[in-house]
Motif scaffolding. Structure first.
Motif, PDB file in Angstrom:
ATOM      1  N   ARG A 381       0.364  -1.414   0.152  1.00  0.00           N
ATOM      2  CA  ARG A 381       0.526  -0.236  -0.069  1.00  0.00           C
ATOM      3  C   ARG A 381       1.014   1.065   0.449  1.00  0.00           C
ATOM      4  O   ARG A 381       0.126   2.074  -0.627  1.00  0.00           O
ATOM      5  CB  ARG A 381      -0.479   0.115   1.434  1.00  0.00           C
ATOM      6  CG  ARG A 381      -1.937  -0.644   0.782  1.00  0.00           C
ATOM      7  CD  ARG A 381      -3.294  -0.659   1.335  1.00  0.00           C
ATOM      8  NE  ARG A 381      -4.023   0.799   1.132  1.00  0.00           N
ATOM      9  CZ  ARG A 381      -4.566   0.833   0.348  1.00  0.00           C
ATOM     10  NH1 ARG A 381      -5.377  -0.397  -0.499  1.00  0.00           N
ATOM     11  NH2 ARG A 381      -5.276   2.344  -0.210  1.00  0.00           N
ATOM     12  N   GLU A 382       2.434   1.417   0.728  1.00  0.00           N
ATOM     13  CA  GLU A 382       2.456   2.217   0.820  1.00  0.00           C
ATOM     14  C   GLU A 382       3.563   2.382  -0.847  1.00  0.00           C
ATOM     15  O   GLU A 382       3.328   3.527  -1.134  1.00  0.00           O
ATOM     16  CB  GLU A 382       4.020   2.176   1.540  1.00  0.00           C
ATOM     17  CG  GLU A 382       5.300   2.990   1.878  1.00  0.00           C
ATOM     18  CD  GLU A 382       6.010   2.175   3.105  1.00  0.00           C
ATOM     19  OE1 GLU A 382       7.260   2.456   2.529  1.00  0.00           O
ATOM     20  OE2 GLU A 382       5.599   1.674   3.960  1.00  0.00           O
ATOM     21  N   ILE A 383       4.255   1.506  -1.257  1.00  0.00           N
ATOM     22  CA  ILE A 383       4.321   1.564  -2.879  1.00  0.00           C
ATOM     23  C   ILE A 383       3.089   2.567  -3.337  1.00  0.00           C
ATOM     24  O   ILE A 383       3.473   3.274  -4.365  1.00  0.00           O
ATOM     25  CB  ILE A 383       4.905   0.356  -3.277  1.00  0.00           C
ATOM     26  CG1 ILE A 383       5.726  -0.190  -2.722  1.00  0.00           C
ATOM     27  CG2 ILE A 383       4.978   0.763  -4.868  1.00  0.00           C
ATOM     28  CD1 ILE A 383       6.624  -1.408  -2.846  1.00  0.00           C
ATOM     29  N   PHE A 384       1.630   1.456  -3.697  1.00  0.00           N
ATOM     30  CA  PHE A 384       1.282   1.913  -4.383  1.00  0.00           C
ATOM     31  C   PHE A 384       0.141   3.569  -3.789  1.00  0.00           C
ATOM     32  O   PHE A 384       0.116   4.356  -4.729  1.00  0.00           O
ATOM     33  CB  PHE A 384      -0.450   0.835  -4.285  1.00  0.00           C
ATOM     34  CG  PHE A 384      -1.735   2.074  -4.418  1.00  0.00           C
ATOM     35  CD1 PHE A 384      -2.969   2.011  -5.615  1.00  0.00           C
ATOM     36  CD2 PHE A 384      -2.745   1.923  -3.304  1.00  0.00           C
ATOM     37  CE1 PHE A 384      -3.569   2.679  -5.897  1.00  0.00           C
ATOM     38  CE2 PHE A 384      -3.497   3.050  -3.099  1.00  0.00           C
ATOM     39  CZ  PHE A 384      -4.148   3.218  -5.097  1.00  0.00           C
ATOM     40  N   VAL A 385       0.399   4.095  -2.884  1.00  0.00           N
ATOM     41  CA  VAL A 385       0.217   5.545  -2.796  1.00  0.00           C
ATOM     42  C   VAL A 385       1.569   6.656  -3.398  1.00  0.00           C
ATOM     43  O   VAL A 385       1.020   7.392  -3.993  1.00  0.00           O
ATOM     44  CB  VAL A 385       0.251   5.084  -1.014  1.00  0.00           C
ATOM     45  CG1 VAL A 385       0.016   7.561  -0.560  1.00  0.00           C
ATOM     46  CG2 VAL A 385      -1.281   5.297  -0.682  1.00  0.00           C
ATOM     47  N   ALA A 386       2.038   5.316  -3.221  1.00  0.00           N
ATOM     48  CA  ALA A 386       3.779   6.574  -3.310  1.00  0.00           C
ATOM     49  C   ALA A 386       3.489   6.597  -5.382  1.00  0.00           C
ATOM     50  O   ALA A 386       3.975   8.134  -5.682  1.00  0.00           O
ATOM     51  CB  ALA A 386       4.934   5.668  -3.238  1.00  0.00           C
ATOM     52  N   LEU A 387       2.924   5.565  -5.932  1.00  0.00           N
ATOM     53  CA  LEU A 387       3.161   5.456  -7.681  1.00  0.00           C
ATOM     54  C   LEU A 387       1.948   6.305  -7.445  1.00  0.00           C
ATOM     55  O   LEU A 387       1.905   6.835  -9.233  1.00  0.00           O
ATOM     56  CB  LEU A 387       2.964   4.174  -7.473  1.00  0.00           C
ATOM     57  CG  LEU A 387       4.511   3.487  -7.639  1.00  0.00           C
ATOM     58  CD1 LEU A 387       3.605   1.548  -8.286  1.00  0.00           C
ATOM     59  CD2 LEU A 387       5.492   3.511  -8.422  1.00  0.00           C
ATOM     60  N   LEU A 433       8.843  -6.550 -11.371  1.00  0.00           N
ATOM     61  CA  LEU A 433       7.629  -5.660 -11.745  1.00  0.00           C
ATOM     62  C   LEU A 433       7.696  -6.815 -13.445  1.00  0.00           C
ATOM     63  O   LEU A 433       8.060  -7.721 -13.788  1.00  0.00           O
ATOM     64  CB  LEU A 433       8.382  -4.978 -12.848  1.00  0.00           C
ATOM     65  CG  LEU A 433       8.092  -4.092 -14.180  1.00  0.00           C
ATOM     66  CD1 LEU A 433       6.671  -2.966 -13.415  1.00  0.00           C
ATOM     67  CD2 LEU A 433       9.026  -2.984 -14.211  1.00  0.00           C
ATOM     68  N   ARG A 434       6.318  -7.018 -13.765  1.00  0.00           N
ATOM     69  CA  ARG A 434       5.497  -8.140 -14.731  1.00  0.00           C
ATOM     70  C   ARG A 434       4.871  -7.310 -15.577  1.00  0.00           C
ATOM     71  O   ARG A 434       4.538  -6.407 -15.976  1.00  0.00           O
ATOM     72  CB  ARG A 434       4.523  -9.279 -14.246  1.00  0.00           C
ATOM     73  CG  ARG A 434       3.973  -9.879 -14.930  1.00  0.00           C
ATOM     74  CD  ARG A 434       3.056 -10.600 -14.582  1.00  0.00           C
ATOM     75  NE  ARG A 434       2.393 -12.019 -15.576  1.00  0.00           N
ATOM     76  CZ  ARG A 434       1.089 -11.325 -16.323  1.00  0.00           C
ATOM     77  NH1 ARG A 434       0.794 -10.206 -16.148  1.00  0.00           N
ATOM     78  NH2 ARG A 434       0.503 -12.504 -16.824  1.00  0.00           N
ATOM     79  N   LEU A 449      11.448   2.696  -9.278  1.00  0.00           N
ATOM     80  CA  LEU A 449      10.279   2.609  -9.188  1.00  0.00           C
ATOM     81  C   LEU A 449       9.928   3.328 -10.791  1.00  0.00           C
ATOM     82  O   LEU A 449       9.648   2.915 -11.547  1.00  0.00           O
ATOM     83  CB  LEU A 449       9.017   1.992  -8.702  1.00  0.00           C
ATOM     84  CG  LEU A 449       9.115   0.054  -8.243  1.00  0.00           C
ATOM     85  CD1 LEU A 449       8.054  -0.227  -7.044  1.00  0.00           C
ATOM     86  CD2 LEU A 449       8.643   0.065 -10.337  1.00  0.00           C
ATOM     87  N   VAL A 450       9.315   4.950  -9.825  1.00  0.00           N
ATOM     88  CA  VAL A 450       8.915   5.943  -9.927  1.00  0.00           C
ATOM     89  C   VAL A 450       9.422   6.278 -11.488  1.00  0.00           C
ATOM     90  O   VAL A 450       9.190   5.402 -13.242  1.00  0.00           O
ATOM     91  CB  VAL A 450       8.820   6.442  -9.313  1.00  0.00           C
ATOM     92  CG1 VAL A 450       8.006   7.894 -10.299  1.00  0.00           C
ATOM     93  CG2 VAL A 450       7.700   6.510  -8.561  1.00  0.00           C
ATOM     94  N   LYS A 451      11.082   5.973 -11.510  1.00  0.00           N
ATOM     95  CA  LYS A 451      12.126   6.435 -12.865  1.00  0.00           C
ATOM     96  C   LYS A 451      11.580   5.228 -14.003  1.00  0.00           C
ATOM     97  O   LYS A 451      11.072   5.605 -15.481  1.00  0.00           O
ATOM     98  CB  LYS A 451      13.299   6.778 -12.095  1.00  0.00           C
ATOM     99  CG  LYS A 451      13.863   6.843 -13.180  1.00  0.00           C
ATOM    100  CD  LYS A 451      15.434   7.628 -13.232  1.00  0.00           C
ATOM    101  CE  LYS A 451      15.956   6.313 -13.797  1.00  0.00           C
ATOM    102  NZ  LYS A 451      17.255   6.169 -12.640  1.00  0.00           N
ATOM    103  N   VAL A 452      11.394   4.009 -13.274  1.00  0.00           N
ATOM    104  CA  VAL A 452      11.228   2.387 -14.437  1.00  0.00           C
ATOM    105  C   VAL A 452       9.776   2.627 -15.314  1.00  0.00           C
ATOM    106  O   VAL A 452      10.388   2.666 -16.441  1.00  0.00           O
ATOM    107  CB  VAL A 452      11.719   1.653 -14.060  1.00  0.00           C
ATOM    108  CG1 VAL A 452      12.156   0.494 -14.914  1.00  0.00           C
ATOM    109  CG2 VAL A 452      13.496   1.143 -13.110  1.00  0.00           C
ATOM    110  N   LEU A 453       9.142   3.263 -14.553  1.00  0.00           N
ATOM    111  CA  LEU A 453       8.070   3.139 -14.822  1.00  0.00           C
ATOM    112  C   LEU A 453       7.408   4.141 -16.170  1.00  0.00           C
ATOM    113  O   LEU A 453       7.255   3.803 -16.872  1.00  0.00           O
ATOM    114  CB  LEU A 453       6.850   2.709 -13.101  1.00  0.00           C
ATOM    115  CG  LEU A 453       6.970   1.393 -13.254  1.00  0.00           C
ATOM    116  CD1 LEU A 453       6.165   1.571 -12.692  1.00  0.00           C
ATOM    117  CD2 LEU A 453       5.413   0.171 -14.046  1.00  0.00           C
TER     118      LEU A 453
END
Ligand code: GAP
Length: 460
Positions: A381-387, A433-434, A449-453
């Motif tokens: 959830r932490e990653i979800f909120v940040a993304l 990351l799929r 993650l943010v940069k890669v995505l």
């Protein structure tokens, strides 16, 4: 059943099941030719519209966006020629009284209807003894007016006649003078609009391909007639660029030069952009050189001067118009039908939508490997909120197994899924990351993650 027909059924069913598109008024048995866009459909639609708006309005200095009223003074449609001329050829089954599009029946019977008048169509139906789809004799071909008429106001005479606009272009032409007076643009310049239009189609069909309530993205691009060939060519290329931007495969898009006999009398050149839909090659978009027909008619009927003054040469003239006219629903159907894919993953058939990340309603889904492990859930959830602060279209999902979640996301076209597992919290702060299309996974550090995505979403 032909595989392509089957494909259409699968798309319609997926769209309803997964919340893209529902038949209109469904709990009351529906209303032919209308559809409601669900949560995923409305996002896909907005993504398409935003790409168009950004490409043609925000990123250009020569195009002005507007949003005109749908209900317009009836004189608009008298002047444009729609009140008298916006009609389709209708034939009636003389026994069942079901009504059909005469041009469709003739085409299905192998008749080339190019250049045919309604009388010509009636003659061919008689000569060939064409029957209705129910096997009965057909009546003569008649004019069926396609505008929805309504009445405005509550006075005793029944109010003033108005029409639901049959194309967004009308709202643009009546605002030509407003925009010109407010902004004093130099030619060439355009006015753009996205919005609803309404046509009482005799035979709505092929899901959202031919509907009675549609949405258009239209530009009227005002030019000096001396430059029409160059401007037309620029717009031809721009339509291809838009098709690329929403992810339509080039090999499925075709240009059709409309011959003189089939063009509207005021058009000097028209190209239809066609698409290989599962039910055949059909019109996706139109590009027309409409000359000064529209401004001329509105100027005459309203008494307003609409001439352009070239301040350098002192020349005054009515600008001519190039019109790229794009249907939102047809874009969506073209995207869905080219994206629909099936393959086999781990011995099971997988359905996935190969949507371009630019239009995908969900771009990233974040999962905890197990929903009953609070440490995984907290981190996910932490990653979800940040993304979601950085990227639009991020969702969180913890229901069912990870395999099931992948299938669900594949089916709605989510390009990337992220899974938080024990390595994330106990070992190296990486997640999997799929990739939707290859079903392969890589480990990415959470801090990257943010940069890669963002790179992946832009690059695709
Ligand atoms: N202003 C020009 C105009 O409206 P059109 O060829 O009648 O031209 C333009 O329509 C586009 O609008 C079409 O190429 C198609 O994308 C979309 N369109 C037209 N009629 C439609 C309908 N009944 N259902 C869905 N889309 C439609």
């Amino acid at each position: 059943m032909k595989p392509e027909e089957n494909k259409m059924e699968k798309i319609v069913s997926l769209c309803k099941r997964r919340g893209f598109i529902y038949p209109g008024s469904l709990i009351y048995g529906g209303l032919a030719g209308t559809f409601d866009y669900g949560p995923l459909g409305v996002t896909l639609k907005k993504n398409i519209e935003n790409i168009w708006w950004k490409m043609f309005v925000e990123n250009r200095e020569d195009i002005y966006g507007i949003d005109a009223a749908i209900l317009m003074n009836e004189k608009v449609w008298q002047a444009s020629g729609h009140v008298d001329g916006f009609s389709d050829p209708l034939v009636e089954d003389l026994k069942t009284h079901r009504r059909f599009r005469a041009d469709h029946l003739l085409e299905e019977a192998g008749v080339d209807i190019k250049g045919m008048s309604f009388d010509d169509m009636s003659k061919v139906i008689l000569e060939k003894d064409l029957k209705s789809p129910d096997g009965n004799k057909l009546g003569p071909v008649v004019n069926f007016k396609m505008m929805f008429e309504t009445r405005i106001g509550a006075d005793a005479e029944g109010g003033q006649v108005s029409y639901l606009r049959p194309e967004t272009a009308g709202g643009i032409f009546v605002n030509y003078k407003n925009v010109y007076d407010s902004f004093h643009p130099k030619l060439p310049f355009g006015i753009a609009q996205i919005g609803k239009a309404f046509r009482n189609e005799i035979a709505p069909r092929d899901f959202i391909f031919r509907v009675r309530e549609l949405e258009q993205m239209e530009i009227e691009y005002f030019i000096d007639p001396k430059n029409w060939e160059l401007e037309f060519e620029n717009w031809r290329k721009s339509i291809w660029e838009f098709a690329d931007a929403v992810g339509l495969p080039r090999e499925n898009v075709h240009e059709l030069e409309i011959p003189d006999a089939d063009r509207a009398f005021y058009s000097k050149r028209t190209i239809d952009f066609e698409f290989d839909f599962p039910f055949g090659k059909k019109e996706l978009y139109g590009l027309a050189y409409r000359t000064d027909y529209d401004l001329g008619r509105h100027s005459k009927a309203s008494g307003e001067k609409m001439e352009y003054l070239n301040e350098e040469t002192g020349e005054r003239f009515l600008p001519h118009v190039i019109e790229p006219s794009l249907g939102v629903g047809r874009t969506m159907l073209a995207i869905l039908s080219s994206a629909y894919s099936e393959d086999t993953v781990e011995g099971e058939t997988r359905v996935f939508l190969k949507l371009s990340p630019a239009v995908a309603p969900v771009k990233v889904a974040v999962f905890p490997l197990l929903k009953n492990k609070p440490e995984l859930v907290t981190k996910a959830r932490e990653i979800f909120v940040a993304l979601r602060k950085e990227i639009s279209g991020v969702v969180y999902d913890e229901s069912g197994s990870v395999g099931k979640r992948y299938r669900r996301q594949d089916e709605i076209g989510t390009p990337y899924c992220i899974t938080v597992d024990f390595d994330t919290i106990e070992k190296d702060n990486t997640v999997t990351l799929r990739d939707r299309d290859t079903a392969t996974q890589e480990r990415i550090n959470v801090d990257e993650l943010v940069k890669v995505l963002k790179n992946k979403i832009v690059l695709n």
